[in-house]
Structures are given as structure tokens and as C-alpha cells.
Scaffold this active site. Structure first.
Site, PDB file in Angstrom:
ATOM      1  N   HIS A  14       7.851 -17.264   1.865  1.00 50.66           N
ATOM      2  CA  HIS A  14       7.572 -16.975   0.454  1.00 50.66           C
ATOM      3  C   HIS A  14       8.823 -16.992  -0.405  1.00 50.66           C
ATOM      4  CE1 HIS A  14       3.678 -14.942   2.062  1.00 50.66           C
ATOM      5  NE2 HIS A  14       3.558 -16.245   1.943  1.00 50.66           N
ATOM      6  N   ASP A  31      13.141 -10.395   0.787  1.00 46.15           N
ATOM      7  CA  ASP A  31      14.254  -9.474   0.544  1.00 46.15           C
ATOM      8  C   ASP A  31      15.570  -9.890   1.196  1.00 46.15           C
ATOM      9  OD1 ASP A  31      13.847  -8.769   3.299  1.00 46.15           O
ATOM     10  OD2 ASP A  31      12.499  -7.139   2.740  1.00 46.15           O
ATOM     11  N   ARG A  74       0.791  -1.232   0.000  1.00 44.40           N
ATOM     12  CA  ARG A  74       0.000   0.000   0.000  1.00 44.40           C
ATOM     13  C   ARG A  74       0.824   1.283   0.000  1.00 44.40           C
ATOM     14  NH1 ARG A  74      -3.553  -2.695   4.280  1.00 44.40           N
ATOM     15  NH2 ARG A  74      -1.711  -3.983   4.080  1.00 44.40           N
TER      16      ARG A  74
HETATM   17  P1  NAD Z   1       1.270  -6.150   3.964  1.00 43.29           P
HETATM   18  O1  NAD Z   1       1.745  -5.194   2.906  1.00 43.29           O
HETATM   19  O2  NAD Z   1      -0.034  -6.833   3.765  1.00 43.29           O
HETATM   20  O3  NAD Z   1       1.219  -5.436   5.382  1.00 43.29           O
HETATM   21  C1  NAD Z   1       2.264  -4.637   5.847  1.00 43.29           C
HETATM   22  C2  NAD Z   1       1.773  -4.010   7.139  1.00 43.29           C
HETATM   23  O4  NAD Z   1       2.863  -3.319   7.711  1.00 43.29           O
HETATM   24  C3  NAD Z   1       0.635  -3.009   6.923  1.00 43.29           C
HETATM   25  O5  NAD Z   1      -0.376  -3.264   7.879  1.00 43.29           O
HETATM   26  C4  NAD Z   1       1.321  -1.655   7.169  1.00 43.29           C
HETATM   27  O6  NAD Z   1       0.427  -0.712   7.737  1.00 43.29           O
HETATM   28  C5  NAD Z   1       2.409  -2.040   8.143  1.00 43.29           C
HETATM   29  N1  NAD Z   1       3.609  -1.197   8.098  1.00 43.29           N
HETATM   30  C6  NAD Z   1       4.205  -0.602   7.030  1.00 43.29           C
HETATM   31  N2  NAD Z   1       5.352  -0.017   7.398  1.00 43.29           N
HETATM   32  C7  NAD Z   1       5.467  -0.218   8.737  1.00 43.29           C
HETATM   33  C8  NAD Z   1       6.454   0.124   9.703  1.00 43.29           C
HETATM   34  N3  NAD Z   1       7.553   0.815   9.373  1.00 43.29           N
HETATM   35  N4  NAD Z   1       6.276  -0.265  11.004  1.00 43.29           N
HETATM   36  C9  NAD Z   1       5.159  -0.969  11.371  1.00 43.29           C
HETATM   37  N5  NAD Z   1       4.193  -1.332  10.494  1.00 43.29           N
HETATM   38  C10 NAD Z   1       4.363  -0.979   9.192  1.00 43.29           C
HETATM   39  O7  NAD Z   1       2.468  -7.172   4.155  1.00 43.29           O
HETATM   40  P2  NAD Z   1       2.468  -8.685   4.554  1.00 43.29           P
HETATM   41  O8  NAD Z   1       1.572  -8.900   5.709  1.00 43.29           O
HETATM   42  O9  NAD Z   1       3.894  -9.053   4.616  1.00 43.29           O
HETATM   43  O10 NAD Z   1       1.819  -9.408   3.289  1.00 43.29           O
HETATM   44  C11 NAD Z   1       2.106  -8.987   1.964  1.00 43.29           C
HETATM   45  C12 NAD Z   1       2.772 -10.005   1.055  1.00 43.29           C
HETATM   46  O11 NAD Z   1       3.645  -9.283   0.196  1.00 43.29           O
HETATM   47  C13 NAD Z   1       3.645 -10.980   1.757  1.00 43.29           C
HETATM   48  O12 NAD Z   1       3.371 -12.200   1.175  1.00 43.29           O
HETATM   49  C14 NAD Z   1       5.074 -10.582   1.406  1.00 43.29           C
HETATM   50  O13 NAD Z   1       5.778 -11.747   1.013  1.00 43.29           O
HETATM   51  C15 NAD Z   1       4.967  -9.740   0.172  1.00 43.29           C
HETATM   52  N6  NAD Z   1       5.858  -8.543   0.126  1.00 43.29           N
HETATM   53  C16 NAD Z   1       7.136  -8.639   0.567  1.00 43.29           C
HETATM   54  C17 NAD Z   1       7.960  -7.517   0.558  1.00 43.29           C
HETATM   55  C18 NAD Z   1       9.380  -7.658   1.032  1.00 43.29           C
HETATM   56  O14 NAD Z   1       9.980  -8.725   0.891  1.00 43.29           O
HETATM   57  N7  NAD Z   1       9.956  -6.629   1.651  1.00 43.29           N
HETATM   58  C19 NAD Z   1       7.467  -6.293   0.098  1.00 43.29           C
HETATM   59  C20 NAD Z   1       6.131  -6.231  -0.364  1.00 43.29           C
HETATM   60  C21 NAD Z   1       5.320  -7.371  -0.349  1.00 43.29           C
END
Ligand code: NAD
Length: 267
Positions: A121, A106, A38
Site C-alpha cells: 500500500h 509506516d 479498530r
Molecule cells: P486491520 O486493522 O484490518 O487488522 C489488524 C489486526 O491486527 C486485527 O485483527 C487486530 O486484532 C490485530 N492486532 C492489533 N494489534 C495486535 C498485536 N499487537 N498483535 C497481534 N495482533 C494485533 O489491519 P490490516 O489487515 O493491515 O488492514 C488494514 C489496512 O489499513 C491495511 O491496508 C493497512 O495498509 C492500513 N493501515 C496501516 C497502518 C500502518 O501502516 N501501521 C495502520 C492502520 C491501517
């Protein structure tokens, strides 16, 4: 359930635990510059993850070319671990954390120094052969794996759809795409780690992606205390012993620093 904004209630809970297991999501890496689904202006505003289902990847060379462009964008920013990743590594080094179960692809937990990491994942740091025509969301490759740069080197040499050097199969990042089954054994490894925890810390996850979110949910349902550190509400808040609404990079480091040098409670 206690709801808090500062790190102190988390430090108090950590002080009671000797076998912490962290369950992390995209939110722990946003402060490393990797957007969650998001984040405004993030990679997901330019690429629709629904375009990269396993079935579409297998069916279309054009989708694969686009997926490699997306991966290159991801790595071009050269993301580094942030204070929240380092705090979890510090908690492990202090003998209080048994491991990290992450939804992230990552590799930043390992880069921060965490040694026991279950990647639900997969990892985008590697690519793998998934075979010539894998069906029903299951890779069926010859075993070829390499670092992600292998793919970029081949693309730079003019191949838009680099094929497996061993068997000619399709090569894909070693991640779990939409419509792809989890890698064998991974869910069991995560469940075993969480099953032995005396505190589960869910950090930066919307706790909406299943089956991953079922892991902290089951731990809490069987009586393991659950602390949720997230900057917005989650569907598991009502099950949690503590909810800290805040940024992972602001909350985790001081809470961990407060307990890391103290002796863990008797196990
Ligand atoms: P999500 O995007 O559904 O949720 C992330 C949550 O973290 C949100 O509720 C958001 O409000 C909160 N958030 C964002 N920044 C924050 C911070 N600094 N401190 C505290 N809270 C914070 O992510 P999810 O639950 O991991 O599920 C999404 C899917 O997307 C997963 O399957 C994941 O594998 C994948 N994904 C991975 C990456 C990565 O590897 N970094 C990035 C994007 C998506």
C-alpha cells in the site's frame, strides 16, 4: 490447524523453515503506538478513512488539507519499530527469512533493519505528484517524489494544498488510498516472494483487505504452510497450519530467538 497461545509452537514451526516470508498488517505496529482501524481513541476515531478515497482527494482541496493534517498527526508521535519488527529483521539476518510483504505504510520494517520489504500500500514516508486530473484511481504524475516533510514545510509556509514544484500537479502521500489501484508490479513482486516461501507468517492482519489478503490465502491454498499470529480470529484461520492468538510483540521475539542461532534446515 493447531491453535496456540504461547510462542513455543511457532518456534517449532520456524525450526522447520529456511525461506520464511512474513505478511504483516496494521496489528504489528500497534505496539509502536500506531493504531489499527479498530484501536480505541486512535487516529481512525477522529478521521474516517472513507473520507480519503482517491477520487475525493483528487476532487477536493479541502479533503487534501484534512489528509495532510491526518498525516501530520501520524508522524508527530514519532513511531519507532517494536520488538516484533525487530524479530523479523533478526530472522532475516539469521538467513531464515526471505522478505516481508506488508500492508503497512509506516516504514517500520525498514527502520528495524529488514532489507527486503514489499510495501503493498505504498509508504507515508514519501509524497508524490499524482498529476493534474488523474482518473479511475491511477496516479498520473510527473515523477516528483520527496520525503513527507516537504509537504509539512510548505504547509507551515502557509500553503494548505501544496502543489508539485515541477508541474503544478496534485501532491499526495505515496500511499494507496481507498479507490486507488496498487502501484504497478507490487502485487507481482509480493506473489514472487511468497511463491518461493516454505513458511508464510501472517502477523497482525485481519486478513480481510483484498487483494492483499489473497496473497497468504493463495500460498496456503497451494500447500505452503501458513502460521497466523493475531490477537483475534481471521477468516483464514481454517487454512492455517498454526494459529497463535496473542500480541505480536510477545510471540515473535522469543520464537525467533529460539531458532535464530540454529542452522537452518537444508533447502
Ligand atoms: P486491520 O486493522 O484490518 O487488522 C489488524 C489486526 O491486527 C486485527 O485483527 C487486530 O486484532 C490485530 N492486532 C492489533 N494489534 C495486535 C498485536 N499487537 N498483535 C497481534 N495482533 C494485533 O489491519 P490490516 O489487515 O493491515 O488492514 C488494514 C489496512 O489499513 C491495511 O491496508 C493497512 O495498509 C492500513 N493501515 C496501516 C497502518 C500502518 O501502516 N501501521 C495502520 C492502520 C491501517
Amino acid at each position: 490447524m493447531d491453535k496456540a497461545t504461547g510462542w513455543q509452537p511457532l518456534a517449532a514451526l520456524l525450526a522447520t523453515a529456511a525461506r520464511v516470508v512474513a505478511f504483516t498488517g496494521a496489528g504489528i505496529s500497534t505496539e509502536s503506538g500506531i493504531p489499527d482501524f479498530r484501536s480505541p481513541g486512535g487516529v481512525w476515531t477522529r478521521y474516517d478513512p472513507r473520507d480519503f478515497t482517491f477520487a475525493k482527494y483528487v476532487a477536493s482541496a479541502e479533503v487534501r488539507a484534512r489528509a495532510w493534517r491526518m498525516r501530520r498527526e501520524f508522524w508527530q508521535a514519532d513511531p519507532q519499530p517494536n520488538a516484533a519488527h525487530r524479530a523479523l529483521a533478526d530472522l532475516e539476518a539469521a538467513g531464515r527469512l526471505r522478505g516481508v510483504v506488508t500492508q503497512n505504510i509506516d516504514g517500520l520494517h525498514q527502520a528495524a533493519g529488514s532489507t527486503t520489504v514489499v510495501e503493498l500500500h505504498g509508504t507515508s514516508r514519501q509524497v508524490m505528484c499524482i498529476g493534474h486530473a488523474p482518473r479511475v484511481g491511477t496516479p498520473d504524475g510527473c515523477g516528483f517524489r520527496s520525503g513527507y516533510r516537504w509537504a509539512f514545510d510548505h504547509i507551515d509556509d502557509g500553503e494548505t494544498d501544496p502543489r508539485c514544484p515541477q508541474c503544478g500537479g496534485i501532491v499526495k502521500s505515496a500511499t494507496v488510498s481507498f479507490g486507488q489501484n496498487l502501484f504497478p508490479g507490487v502485487l507481482d513482486a509480493a506473489a514472487a516472494l511468497l511463491g518461493d516461501a516454505d513458511l508464510v507468517l501472517a502477523v497482525g492482519s485481519s486478513l480481510q483487505v483484498y487483494p492483499a489478503a489473497g496473497l497468504p490465502a493463495s500460498a496456503a491454498a497451494t500447500g505452503t504452510p501458513l502460521a497466523i499470529i493475531n490477537d483475534e480470529a481471521t477468516p483464514l484461520d481454517a487454512l492455517a497450519s498454526l494459529v497463535v492468538r496473542g500480541r505480536a510483540g510477545a510471540v515473535l521475539p522469543p520464537a525467533v530467538a529460539a531458532v535464530a542461532c540454529r542452522t537452518a534446515p537444508q533447502q
